[in-house]
Design an enzyme around this catalytic site. Structure first.
Site, PDB file in Angstrom:
ATOM      1  N   GLU A  10       0.878  -1.171   0.000  1.00  0.00           N
ATOM      2  CA  GLU A  10       0.000   0.000   0.000  1.00  0.00           C
ATOM      3  C   GLU A  10       0.909   1.212   0.000  1.00  0.00           C
ATOM      4  O   GLU A  10       1.128   1.861   1.012  1.00  0.00           O
ATOM      5  CB  GLU A  10      -0.932  -0.036   1.221  1.00  0.00           C
ATOM      6  CG  GLU A  10      -2.151   0.861   1.084  1.00  0.00           C
ATOM      7  CD  GLU A  10      -1.885   2.269   1.551  1.00  0.00           C
ATOM      8  OE1 GLU A  10      -1.157   3.011   0.850  1.00  0.00           O
ATOM      9  OE2 GLU A  10      -2.388   2.621   2.608  1.00  0.00           O
ATOM     10  N   GLU A  30       4.454   8.315  -3.962  1.00  0.00           N
ATOM     11  CA  GLU A  30       5.266   7.623  -2.962  1.00  0.00           C
ATOM     12  C   GLU A  30       6.281   6.676  -3.591  1.00  0.00           C
ATOM     13  O   GLU A  30       6.867   5.841  -2.909  1.00  0.00           O
ATOM     14  CB  GLU A  30       4.366   6.851  -1.986  1.00  0.00           C
ATOM     15  CG  GLU A  30       3.607   7.752  -1.038  1.00  0.00           C
ATOM     16  CD  GLU A  30       2.924   6.978   0.086  1.00  0.00           C
ATOM     17  OE1 GLU A  30       3.052   5.740   0.121  1.00  0.00           O
ATOM     18  OE2 GLU A  30       2.261   7.618   0.920  1.00  0.00           O
TER      19      GLU A  30
END
Length: 743
Positions: A193, A202
């Site tokens: 995740e 990210e």
């Protein structure tokens, strides 16, 4: 203290961190980063930032150092971990997908493991909850987490759930893992995740590339399986004002030109997507197209670093395209039965994912860790007619997505223009751009300056913060006077900017200069007395701080006290700490104490993550910064009260205050919202509020341990009718302690 953390092996000098820095860790606040490979015995270099001076110092924290607990709690409370773990839709979707994907013992790799939730789900799916370890790598879960404070927390969670023997924690970045060193073999399944609101921010692409190259078997199973980016063309005056100061300033007749005609990119936002809760703007948003698919990203195969796609989007209404709002749809399992999306509430899930056995989690409840993204269309936007086609070119890099477009009938093109390389260009947050577009705010600031000039025409004025508006306005209004800006954040770029806009604002280049506060105190100017000190206050780069951390203005005014003239004017002259009780069900729900998450006990993380409710006696959840207008459902439950005053005419000092809050509405109170109103003149005729009704600033929020039923004195109920709020400001640290009691 604000904190930034960097992780290094014990042999690495922190001064060399820039050479090894690569990207931010999963779900950390903007002030937190991890770099460097980790051994079993690690140390953490924590950078403490004094909010009153901007000064920094390194503090070394060893992995075994339990004395660092308070610092770790403060840091982790400002991350999105708690909000993410309280997202029941997310948790359920991952659990369902993992149960469908992992049906027998295998080697699972969890990248960005956090508290270990997905690792524990994976171990349970293999049927090995708390049993003894299997032989070899089959039945093994490798949990990769680079962020040391989170690793320490994960160990506690695994122990509380009896999972410590089935899950092996590796305290490294995933691109530092080596098969045969950290892992006995390549993994059969990847669970992860590592998504932000834009999907890629990210480091999803480089992480997947390295995993497929070095860590995973051929044709691995993955959870998630695929992500799809969707976009929609919108018209919105509010979104336009968040980025286009040049055109909005044209309608302002105050004589100040922050963006002169020939310098239309002098002040702008960064060339990127911005995450925000677009549902909060729904009354101002006009939809100009149906949702359209932009990109698919498959987790189960190696992604490309760069792609482009051309789209033709048909306008569903006449209007001006001010922005593209985008979101993603996550398909978590290979069979296409489990989906999750942070789409805005006006979006219904795509028809092609509907079905009797399909689980779709989207648009149900507010959460803060994933929002929608906004891509601003340059300048005034692009006008179009209903049924007109827009040609859209979308491109992505390793970490971001961008757009350029043109209308086919008008042959008008708005491209992905590169940011200017001019030394004078200033990039500001969208909220600051919008503030500088606000006619009322500008008028109040200019009136305050003019009132100060009536008392005494200043020969030397000092702007102590990073306000380009005040610097330009002072130079424009005080002809012949000298203006010094400290610009602690803008620094050299601020110098070039003030020089570049001088002619357009009617002042000479030698009328303004930029100095550091230490230079001002020791230079020849120290022989000249300062007649006027001003600030918004605004400090560049401090976009997510608590309101009272802008009391740096008070500290710097105090440092300059020795060179103030006897009748110097201080603007603002004081700050009023205000508070209001509020109904905040969505925000409270996202920060409530964790208990059982899909069958796993997470209660051990509550204190560290700053949860509200259910904490041990004597422990309080922290006051955190939020933009109330983006916090979902909200309602004022009391009138606004003044708790304490900060008198800037005096030297900075510790102080305290209290106020009684009378509830005016019946319902649930979830917390108190605090902010500072800046009093610009001694007559208190100009007061600039930064309260919940304002969209330019964040407020401080103190959530209650449990929601409380409240009501007014006139209501014949047993509900609570009033409360007392107590605050204490420490002038040595800049900290403000908030406490309350119900009466």
């Amino acid at each position: 203290m604000l904190t930034m953390q960097y992780l290094f092996p014990k042999t690495l000098n922190p001064n060399s961190f820039l050479r090894c820095f690569t990207n931010t860790p999963k779900s950390c606040s903007p002030k937190s980063f991890t770099v460097g490979s980790m051994s079993s015995a690690s140390r953490m270099f924590q950078l403490k930032v004094d909010p009153l001076t901007g000064n920094t110092e390194w503090v070394v924290i060893e992995e075994e150092d339990e004395a660092s607990g308070d610092s770790t709690k403060q840091l982790l409370a400002n991350t999105s971990y708690l909000d993410m773990l309280n997202d029941t839709r997310r948790n359920k979707a991952y659990r369902e997908a993992i149960d469908k994907t992992i049906t027998k013992p295998c080697h699972v790799l969890d990248i960005g493991a956090g508290t270990g939730l997905l690792s524990m789900m994976s171990a349970r799916a293999m049927g090995h909850g708390d049993s003894v370890e299997s032989s070899g790598s089959k039945g093994m879960v490798t949990a990769c987490e680079s962020y040391l404070p989170m690793v320490k927390l994960m160990r506690k969670v695994l122990h509380a759930n009896g999972m410590q023997r089935k899950i092996r924690i590796i305290n490294k970045r995933s691109d530092e893992l080596e098969v045969g060193v950290d892992m006995p073999s390549r993994a059969d399944v990847l669970v992860s995740e590592i998504l932000d609101s834009e999907l890629l921010g990210e480091g999803l692409i480089p992480t997947l590339q390295h995993a497929h190259d070095k860590l995973l078997t051929h044709n691995p199973k993955t959870v998630p399986y695929r992500a799809t980016i969707y976009g929609q063309l919108v018209e919105s005056t509010d979104l336009w004002k968040l980025h286009d100061l040049f055109n909005n300033e044209k309608g302002v007749l105050d004589g100040i030109r922050l963006v002169p005609e020939e310098m239309d990119a002098a002040v702008c936002v960064k060339h990127q997507q911005f995450s925000m809760h677009c549902d909060a703007l729904k009354e101002d948003i006009k939809l100009l197209s149906e949702p359209f698919k932009v990109f698919d990203f498959d987790f189960w195969r190696r992604p490309d670093s760069h792609r482009e796609t051309k789209l033709s989007v048909k306008a569903t209404d006449t209007g001006t395209i001010h922005a593209i709002i985008s979101w993603w749809l996550l398909q978590l399992d290979e069979g296409g039965t489990v989906f999750y999306s942070p789409a805005p509430k006006w979006i219904s899930c795509p028809a092609n994912v509907e079905g009797p056995n399909v689980s779709i989690s989207c648009c149900d409840n507010w959460c803060d860790h994933w929002k929608q993204c906004v891509w601003f269309i340059p300048m005034k936007g692009l006008s179009l007619l209903k049924d007109e086609n827009v040609s859209l070119l979308a491109a992505h890099t390793d970490t971001s997505i961008s757009y350029e477009m043109e209308t086919l009938s008008q042959n008008m093109k708005l491209g992905r223009s590169e940011l200017s390389t001019q030394k004078y260009q200033i990039t500001l947050p969208p909220e600051k751009i919008s503030l500088y577009c606000d006619v009322s705010w500008r008028c109040s600031m200019l009136t305050a300056i003019k009132n100060a000039m009536k008392q005494k025409m200043p020969s030397l004025s000092v702007v102590v913060d990073d306000s380009i508006f005040l610097a330009v306005a002072l130079a424009h209004l005080t002809k012949g006077s000298h203006v010094i800006s400290l610009f602690p954040g803008l620094q050299e770029r601020g110098v070039h900017y003030l020089q570049a806009v001088a002619a357009s604002n009617g002042y000479s280049k030698d009328q303004v200069e930029v100095q550091k506060i230490c230079e001002l105190l020791t230079s020849q100017n120290s022989k000249r007395k300062i007649d006027l000190i001003v600030g918004e206050p605004f400090y560049y780069g401090n976009n997510s701080v608590l309101p009272w951390q802008n009391l740096r203005f008070w500290k710097e005014r105090s440092l300059l006290d020795s060179i103030l003239s006897e009748d110097a004017v201080i603007m603002p002259c004081k700050g009023l700490l205000k508070a209001c009780a509020m109904y905040l069900p969505d925000l409270w729900r996202s920060h409530r104490c964790l208990q059982n998450i899909e069958g796993f006990d997470h209660s051990v993380v509550n204190s560290t993550l700053g949860a509200c409710g259910g904490l041990p006696s004597g422990q309080e959840n922290p006051t955190l910064p939020f933009s109330i207008w983006q916090c979902g459902e909200s309602k004022e439950m009391s009138d606004t009260v003044t708790i304490m005053e900060f008198n800037f005419l005096k030297l900075i000092n510790s102080c305290s205050g209290k106020a009684k809050v009378e509830f005016i509405a019946r319902g649930k109170c979830h917390g108190f919202v605090l902010w500072i109103d800046w009093v610009m003149d001694s007559e208190e005729s100009i007061v600039l509020s930064t309260g919940p009704e304002q969209r330019y600033w964040k407020q401080g929020v103190k959530l209650l341990k449990e929601p409380l039923a409240v009501g007014s004195h006139s209501s014949a109920t047993t509900d609570c009718h009033s409360a007392e709020i107590r605050t204490s400001f420490d002038a040595s640290t800049g900290d403000l302690i908030v406490d309350y009691a119900f009466l």
